[in-house]
Design a protein around this motif. Structure first.
Motif, PDB file in Angstrom:
ATOM      1  N   UNK A 127      -4.557  -2.477 -11.910  1.00 34.15           N
ATOM      2  CA  UNK A 127      -3.399  -1.580 -11.953  1.00 34.15           C
ATOM      3  C   UNK A 127      -3.821  -0.129 -12.151  1.00 34.15           C
ATOM      4  N   UNK A 128      -4.833   0.095 -12.993  1.00 34.71           N
ATOM      5  CA  UNK A 128      -5.301   1.463 -13.220  1.00 34.71           C
ATOM      6  C   UNK A 128      -5.988   2.012 -11.985  1.00 34.71           C
ATOM      7  N   UNK A 129      -6.740   1.162 -11.283  1.00 38.62           N
ATOM      8  CA  UNK A 129      -7.377   1.596 -10.043  1.00 38.62           C
ATOM      9  C   UNK A 129      -6.322   2.017  -9.027  1.00 38.62           C
ATOM     10  N   UNK A 130      -5.259   1.225  -8.910  1.00 38.32           N
ATOM     11  CA  UNK A 130      -4.152   1.568  -8.004  1.00 38.32           C
ATOM     12  C   UNK A 130      -3.514   2.886  -8.408  1.00 38.32           C
ATOM     13  N   UNK A 131      -3.264   3.040  -9.700  1.00 39.25           N
ATOM     14  CA  UNK A 131      -2.602   4.260 -10.178  1.00 39.25           C
ATOM     15  C   UNK A 131      -3.431   5.493  -9.840  1.00 39.25           C
ATOM     16  N   UNK A 132      -4.731   5.417 -10.069  1.00 42.33           N
ATOM     17  CA  UNK A 132      -5.584   6.582  -9.802  1.00 42.33           C
ATOM     18  C   UNK A 132      -5.645   6.896  -8.311  1.00 42.33           C
ATOM     19  N   UNK A 133      -5.749   5.862  -7.495  1.00 39.03           N
ATOM     20  CA  UNK A 133      -5.795   6.063  -6.049  1.00 39.03           C
ATOM     21  C   UNK A 133      -4.505   6.719  -5.553  1.00 39.03           C
ATOM     22  N   UNK A 134      -3.386   6.231  -6.059  1.00 32.56           N
ATOM     23  CA  UNK A 134      -2.088   6.695  -5.562  1.00 32.56           C
ATOM     24  C   UNK A 134      -1.722   8.094  -6.033  1.00 32.56           C
ATOM     25  N   UNK A 135      -2.405   8.602  -7.056  1.00 31.42           N
ATOM     26  CA  UNK A 135      -2.141   9.971  -7.519  1.00 31.42           C
ATOM     27  C   UNK A 135      -3.068  10.989  -6.859  1.00 31.42           C
ATOM     28  N   UNK A 136      -3.976  10.523  -6.014  1.00 28.08           N
ATOM     29  CA  UNK A 136      -4.875  11.451  -5.321  1.00 28.08           C
ATOM     30  C   UNK A 136      -4.143  12.190  -4.204  1.00 28.08           C
ATOM     31  N   UNK A 137      -4.542  13.435  -3.994  1.00 23.12           N
ATOM     32  CA  UNK A 137      -4.004  14.210  -2.885  1.00 23.12           C
ATOM     33  C   UNK A 137      -4.924  14.038  -1.678  1.00 23.12           C
ATOM     34  N   UNK A 138      -4.458  14.377  -0.475  1.00 26.28           N
ATOM     35  CA  UNK A 138      -5.308  14.263   0.725  1.00 26.28           C
ATOM     36  C   UNK A 138      -6.616  15.041   0.632  1.00 26.28           C
ATOM     37  N   UNK A 154     -14.303 -20.595  -3.221  1.00 27.67           N
ATOM     38  CA  UNK A 154     -13.199 -19.943  -2.523  1.00 27.67           C
ATOM     39  C   UNK A 154     -12.536 -18.829  -3.296  1.00 27.67           C
ATOM     40  N   UNK A 155     -12.854 -18.688  -4.576  1.00 34.33           N
ATOM     41  CA  UNK A 155     -12.267 -17.621  -5.380  1.00 34.33           C
ATOM     42  C   UNK A 155     -12.922 -16.279  -5.059  1.00 34.33           C
ATOM     43  N   UNK A 156     -12.213 -15.215  -5.373  1.00 32.94           N
ATOM     44  CA  UNK A 156     -12.732 -13.869  -5.157  1.00 32.94           C
ATOM     45  C   UNK A 156     -12.763 -13.137  -6.494  1.00 32.94           C
ATOM     46  N   UNK A 157     -13.911 -12.617  -6.855  1.00 34.93           N
ATOM     47  CA  UNK A 157     -14.052 -11.839  -8.081  1.00 34.93           C
ATOM     48  C   UNK A 157     -14.057 -10.364  -7.717  1.00 34.93           C
ATOM     49  N   UNK A 158     -13.167  -9.599  -8.328  1.00 34.47           N
ATOM     50  CA  UNK A 158     -13.018  -8.187  -7.994  1.00 34.47           C
ATOM     51  C   UNK A 158     -13.451  -7.298  -9.155  1.00 34.47           C
ATOM     52  N   UNK A 159     -14.147  -6.229  -8.829  1.00 37.92           N
ATOM     53  CA  UNK A 159     -14.577  -5.234  -9.813  1.00 37.92           C
ATOM     54  C   UNK A 159     -14.242  -3.857  -9.261  1.00 37.92           C
ATOM     55  N   UNK A 160     -13.617  -3.021 -10.088  1.00 41.20           N
ATOM     56  CA  UNK A 160     -13.245  -1.667  -9.671  1.00 41.20           C
ATOM     57  C   UNK A 160     -13.994  -0.658 -10.537  1.00 41.20           C
ATOM     58  N   UNK A 250     -15.032   7.413  11.761  1.00 38.60           N
ATOM     59  CA  UNK A 250     -14.185   7.510  10.579  1.00 38.60           C
ATOM     60  C   UNK A 250     -14.797   6.728   9.426  1.00 38.60           C
ATOM     61  N   UNK A 251     -14.411   7.102   8.201  1.00 38.65           N
ATOM     62  CA  UNK A 251     -14.896   6.415   7.019  1.00 38.65           C
ATOM     63  C   UNK A 251     -14.174   5.086   6.840  1.00 38.65           C
ATOM     64  N   UNK A 252     -14.804   4.111   6.182  1.00 37.36           N
ATOM     65  CA  UNK A 252     -14.135   2.832   5.922  1.00 37.36           C
ATOM     66  C   UNK A 252     -12.857   3.058   5.123  1.00 37.36           C
ATOM     67  N   UNK A 253     -11.865   2.240   5.399  1.00 36.58           N
ATOM     68  CA  UNK A 253     -10.570   2.384   4.728  1.00 36.58           C
ATOM     69  C   UNK A 253     -10.095   1.021   4.251  1.00 36.58           C
ATOM     70  N   UNK A 254      -9.686   0.946   2.992  1.00 32.13           N
ATOM     71  CA  UNK A 254      -9.160  -0.291   2.421  1.00 32.13           C
ATOM     72  C   UNK A 254      -7.776   0.001   1.863  1.00 32.13           C
ATOM     73  N   UNK A 255      -6.768  -0.654   2.385  1.00 30.99           N
ATOM     74  CA  UNK A 255      -5.386  -0.368   1.993  1.00 30.99           C
ATOM     75  C   UNK A 255      -4.899  -1.215   0.823  1.00 30.99           C
ATOM     76  N   UNK A 256      -5.775  -2.047   0.231  1.00 28.94           N
ATOM     77  CA  UNK A 256      -5.323  -2.996  -0.785  1.00 28.94           C
ATOM     78  C   UNK A 256      -4.840  -2.323  -2.067  1.00 28.94           C
ATOM     79  N   UNK A 257      -5.263  -1.088  -2.319  1.00 27.81           N
ATOM     80  CA  UNK A 257      -4.846  -0.394  -3.532  1.00 27.81           C
ATOM     81  C   UNK A 257      -3.642   0.511  -3.301  1.00 27.81           C
ATOM     82  N   UNK A 258      -3.041   0.407  -2.107  1.00 22.99           N
ATOM     83  CA  UNK A 258      -1.882   1.232  -1.778  1.00 22.99           C
ATOM     84  C   UNK A 258      -0.666   0.341  -1.509  1.00 22.99           C
ATOM     85  N   UNK A 259       0.500   0.677  -2.073  1.00 24.17           N
ATOM     86  CA  UNK A 259       1.711  -0.066  -1.723  1.00 24.17           C
ATOM     87  C   UNK A 259       2.126   0.214  -0.278  1.00 24.17           C
TER      88      UNK A 259
END
Length: 274
Positions: A127-138, A154-160, A250-259
């Motif tokens: 949630x904090x990773x999402x919050x920080x990403x979403x408050x960034x400007x272009x 089959x599980x996925x372990x995530x680290x931010x 273009x740079x890699x883009x991951x949309x998982x942290x954006x609503x």
């Protein structure tokens, strides 16, 4: 906004685990250097002897994680399974590039397969990773990396990890579509992985150091194979200035942290197989 240098991870908002806490039991090897046949640490995953070949030449391009011997182990400090914990071994320099802002280069020759540096910072909750990403400007540079490890069950372990405010020299590494470094999750004391960067090839003195933000798997050219940015991607993906022959523009883009998609933002998104 960089305010504090730290050679290792620190606990950030939304994360309860202390990255420096020792939770793994140590091996009982009494020899100077551990071997895979007898060491409980080496049996967990990859070992350094085969790391470079497997990570660069496997069909997936993924590197398996490594479990180093830790403070609880009975082996010596010179054990071959203690690499990342010894820290920087090469002279590196932060410098200003023409188009990419700050970058990192080596001042001396680095042989293929050698550990170069960590990508260290605040370990965040999702949630904090999402919050920080979403408050960034272009115009903001993004340093947050989302590391996903695909486990055998089959599980996925995530680290931010976010080195924006607290971090080390790894935060100055730029992306390249033909990188000279590759990232491997390395665990020493706990399940929080150190994001270790190794030389993918021999690197000459004064060369810029780079790695693939996508973990060598997702930053692919468009349908035509010419690296053309699709019309719907314009304004979402940042241009890549790595200069490689195989640059996909273009740079890699991951949309998982954006609503919802955000313009001109980029999340480092590295994936690994365990």
């Amino acid at each position: 906004s960089f305010s504090q240098y730290s050679p290792e991870h620190v606990t950030g908002a939304g994360e309860d685990i202390n990255p420096s806490e020792i939770v793994f039991p140590g091996c009982i090897c009494l020899s100077a250097s551990c071997t895979a046949a007898t060491c409980s640490c080496l049996r967990h995953g990859e070992n350094y002897n085969s790391l470079c070949i497997n990570s660069l030449e496997s069909e997936t391009g993924y590197a398996r994680p490594i479990f180093e011997c830790n403070a609880m182990c009975q082996c010596s400090e010179s054990c071959q399974n203690r690499v990342v914990q010894r820290g920087l071994q090469f002279q590196l320099e932060v410098f200003h590039t023409d188009k990419k802002g700050w970058g990192l280069r080596t001042l001396e020759f680095i042989p293929k397969g050698r550990f170069v540096c960590e990508y260290a910072g605040e370990v965040l909750g999702f949630k904090e990773a999402c919050r920080r990403i979403q408050t960034q400007t272009p115009d903001d540079s993004n340093y947050i990396i989302a590391v996903r490890e695909h486990l055998y069950n089959g599980q996925i372990m995530e680290t931010y990890v976010d080195p924006t405010y607290i971090g080390n020299v790894g935060r100055f590494l730029n992306h390249s579509c033909e990188p000279n470094l590759f990232m491997v999750p390395v665990r020493i004391d706990s399940m929080v992985p150190k994001l270790a960067l190794f030389a993918a090839t021999d690197i000459l003195a004064s060369q810029e150091l780079s790695y693939d933000y996508s973990g060598r798997s997702h930053n692919l050219p468009g349908p035509k194979g010419d690296g053309e940015v699709l019309k719907e991607d314009k304004g979402v993906k940042k241009p890549c200035y790595c200069g490689a022959k195989s640059c996909v523009s273009f740079l890699p883009f991951d949309s998982s942290l954006y609503p919802t998609p955000r313009k001109e933002s980029c999340v480092k998104d590295s994936e690994f197989v365990s």
